[in-house]
Design a protein around this motif. Structure first.
Motif, PDB file in Angstrom:
ATOM      1  N   UNK A  33     -36.334  36.029  -7.117  1.00  0.00           N
ATOM      2  CA  UNK A  33     -36.750  37.623  -6.729  1.00  0.00           C
ATOM      3  C   UNK A  33     -38.108  37.784  -6.243  1.00  0.00           C
ATOM      4  N   UNK A  34     -39.053  37.011  -6.246  1.00  0.00           N
ATOM      5  CA  UNK A  34     -40.821  37.414  -6.102  1.00  0.00           C
ATOM      6  C   UNK A  34     -41.058  36.637  -4.716  1.00  0.00           C
ATOM      7  N   UNK A  35     -39.676  35.656  -4.196  1.00  0.00           N
ATOM      8  CA  UNK A  35     -39.579  35.154  -2.986  1.00  0.00           C
ATOM      9  C   UNK A  35     -39.486  36.130  -1.665  1.00  0.00           C
ATOM     10  N   UNK A  36     -39.843  37.194  -0.833  1.00  0.00           N
ATOM     11  CA  UNK A  36     -39.316  38.145  -0.583  1.00  0.00           C
ATOM     12  C   UNK A  36     -38.235  37.818   0.844  1.00  0.00           C
ATOM     13  N   UNK A  37     -38.158  36.404   1.230  1.00  0.00           N
ATOM     14  CA  UNK A  37     -38.002  35.917   2.705  1.00  0.00           C
ATOM     15  C   UNK A  37     -36.956  34.738   1.865  1.00  0.00           C
ATOM     16  N   UNK A  38     -36.680  35.138   0.747  1.00  0.00           N
ATOM     17  CA  UNK A  38     -35.307  34.622   0.047  1.00  0.00           C
ATOM     18  C   UNK A  38     -33.836  34.761   0.220  1.00  0.00           C
ATOM     19  N   UNK A  39     -32.763  34.230   0.312  1.00  0.00           N
ATOM     20  CA  UNK A  39     -31.498  34.644   0.842  1.00  0.00           C
ATOM     21  C   UNK A  39     -31.149  36.059  -0.211  1.00  0.00           C
ATOM     22  N   UNK A  40     -31.244  36.118  -1.646  1.00  0.00           N
ATOM     23  CA  UNK A  40     -31.078  36.982  -2.511  1.00  0.00           C
ATOM     24  C   UNK A  40     -32.031  38.212  -2.219  1.00  0.00           C
ATOM     25  N   UNK A  41     -32.938  38.643  -1.233  1.00  0.00           N
ATOM     26  CA  UNK A  41     -34.006  40.003  -0.825  1.00  0.00           C
ATOM     27  C   UNK A  41     -33.063  39.849  -0.138  1.00  0.00           C
ATOM     28  N   UNK A  42     -32.869  38.897   0.511  1.00  0.00           N
ATOM     29  CA  UNK A  42     -31.849  39.644   2.337  1.00  0.00           C
ATOM     30  C   UNK A  42     -30.834  40.174   2.519  1.00  0.00           C
ATOM     31  N   UNK A  43     -29.886  39.190   1.190  1.00  0.00           N
ATOM     32  CA  UNK A  43     -28.556  39.947   0.935  1.00  0.00           C
ATOM     33  C   UNK A  43     -28.620  41.482   0.527  1.00  0.00           C
ATOM     34  N   UNK A  44     -30.026  41.804  -0.842  1.00  0.00           N
ATOM     35  CA  UNK A  44     -29.655  42.979  -0.987  1.00  0.00           C
ATOM     36  C   UNK A  44     -30.343  44.081   0.371  1.00  0.00           C
ATOM     37  N   UNK A  45     -31.413  43.892   0.794  1.00  0.00           N
ATOM     38  CA  UNK A  45     -31.149  44.796   1.446  1.00  0.00           C
ATOM     39  C   UNK A  45     -30.609  44.900   2.656  1.00  0.00           C
ATOM     40  N   UNK A  46     -28.837  44.366   2.860  1.00  0.00           N
ATOM     41  CA  UNK A  46     -28.524  44.526   3.610  1.00  0.00           C
ATOM     42  C   UNK A  46     -27.248  45.269   3.231  1.00  0.00           C
ATOM     43  N   UNK A 121     -21.824  41.716  -1.136  1.00  0.00           N
ATOM     44  CA  UNK A 121     -21.796  42.224  -1.375  1.00  0.00           C
ATOM     45  C   UNK A 121     -22.928  42.937  -2.463  1.00  0.00           C
ATOM     46  N   UNK A 122     -24.225  43.176  -2.186  1.00  0.00           N
ATOM     47  CA  UNK A 122     -24.703  44.470  -3.342  1.00  0.00           C
ATOM     48  C   UNK A 122     -24.792  45.652  -2.689  1.00  0.00           C
ATOM     49  N   UNK A 123     -24.588  46.883  -3.549  1.00  0.00           N
ATOM     50  CA  UNK A 123     -25.323  48.377  -2.727  1.00  0.00           C
ATOM     51  C   UNK A 123     -26.625  48.631  -2.807  1.00  0.00           C
ATOM     52  N   UNK A 124     -26.906  49.043  -1.727  1.00  0.00           N
ATOM     53  CA  UNK A 124     -28.533  49.491  -1.244  1.00  0.00           C
ATOM     54  C   UNK A 124     -28.848  49.809  -2.843  1.00  0.00           C
TER      55      UNK A 124
END
Length: 291
Positions: A33-46, A121-124
């Motif tokens: 969660x603390x890495x802005x470029x992590x895959x999970x953060x990209x998924x939650x932004x999409x 999928x993670x809701x915005x």
């Protein structure tokens, strides 16, 4: 995060360390969660269904399984609330003089995350924090990878999440169970292939204004769990299973005793008065505890 790697063959240590470092780097890139470029953060932004890596699919699956097994006590959608509470960066930099807001909104829960194979999928607006379960999976994966590469018996300890693989020393893996200089301590022997996790209300603490907080949040109240337990240690076949139970036990408070008994897992719980409760055939303690 404190890390320990122990191997039965000293010549295997360097290779085991490289294996563990590679595994941890991959998990950070997938799930931090603390890495802005992590895959999970990209998924939650999409906010839309996305094909994810096999590793992130495994980590999401582990988090959702933990949520289901604990009736939502271990919930990966508490990320936004952790940020509200001030845990928005690595723990060493979290303390703040800004007073804490008292309102709590319950906008998300684990059932909102969708995972079908490698499509997730993670809701915005939902912030996913895989923290607890991802660290436990990391311990399991690190031990297995280091053993696979070196052939040696391996113990990996990631901040209290302990996994083993391969043969143990003749007397078993000797593990000191303690979480602070003033805590009751004991040493136990873990058998080959056994894992242990300790969840604590004494570690990963910070202050917002005058309020002291810790990182194990009750998803229903939105606040750190009442510190009925200082620490909960659980032994299981995997670190993920042990961590799932130890984390949920902190949230359940006194109700955790009957719940753990029903699962038949060995556990050691230290209550707020420093009294030790052991359940389910907790391993024999080899040296007297200290206070």
């Amino acid at each position: 995060m404190d890390m320990q790697i122990i191997v039965t063959d000293p010549d295997a240590l360097a290779a085991a360390r490289r294996a563990v470092d590679a595994e941890l780097d991959a998990i950070d890139a997938a799930a931090s969660r603390f890495n802005p470029d992590s895959e999970i953060n990209g998924l939650t932004r999409s906010g839309r269904p996305t094909e994810v890596s096999e590793l992130l699919a495994e980590l999401l699956g582990a988090a959702l399984a933990a949520a289901q097994q604990t009736d939502g006590d271990v919930d990966p959608t508490i990320g936004a609330r952790l940020i509200d509470l001030g845990y928005d960066r690595e723990i060493a930099a979290v303390n703040s003089a800004v007073p804490l807001a008292v309102s709590v909104s319950r906008a998300a829960d684990w059932s909102m995350i969708r995972l079908d194979g490698r499509t997730a999928a993670v809701p915005l607006g939902v912030v996913v924090d895989l923290g607890s379960t991802a660290k436990a999976v990391a311990a399991d994966r690190c031990a297995a990878r280091a053993h696979r590469i070196t052939g040696a018996g391996v113990l990996v300890n990631l901040g209290g999440d302990i996994a083993t693989a391969g043969d143990a020393p003749g007397e078993g893996w000797q593990v000191l169970v303690c979480d602070g200089d003033d805590e009751p301590a004991t040493t136990v022997a873990l058998s080959p292939g056994v894992a242990m996790a300790t969840s604590s209300t004494l570690r990963r603490r910070w202050r917002r204004g005058r309020r002291a907080l810790h990182h194990i949040v009750d998803p229903r109240s939105g606040w750190p769990a009442e510190p009925v337990w200082r620490t909960v240690s659980v032994v299981a076949a995997s670190c993920l299973k042990a961590n799932t139970v130890s984390t949920a036990a902190v949230i359940r408070g006194w109700r955790a005793l009957d719940w753990i008994r029903a699962q038949g897992l060995p556990a050691r719980l230290v209550d707020s008065d420093g009294i030790v409760h052991t359940l389910g055939g907790w391993p024999a303690e080899h040296s007297g505890g200290r206070r």
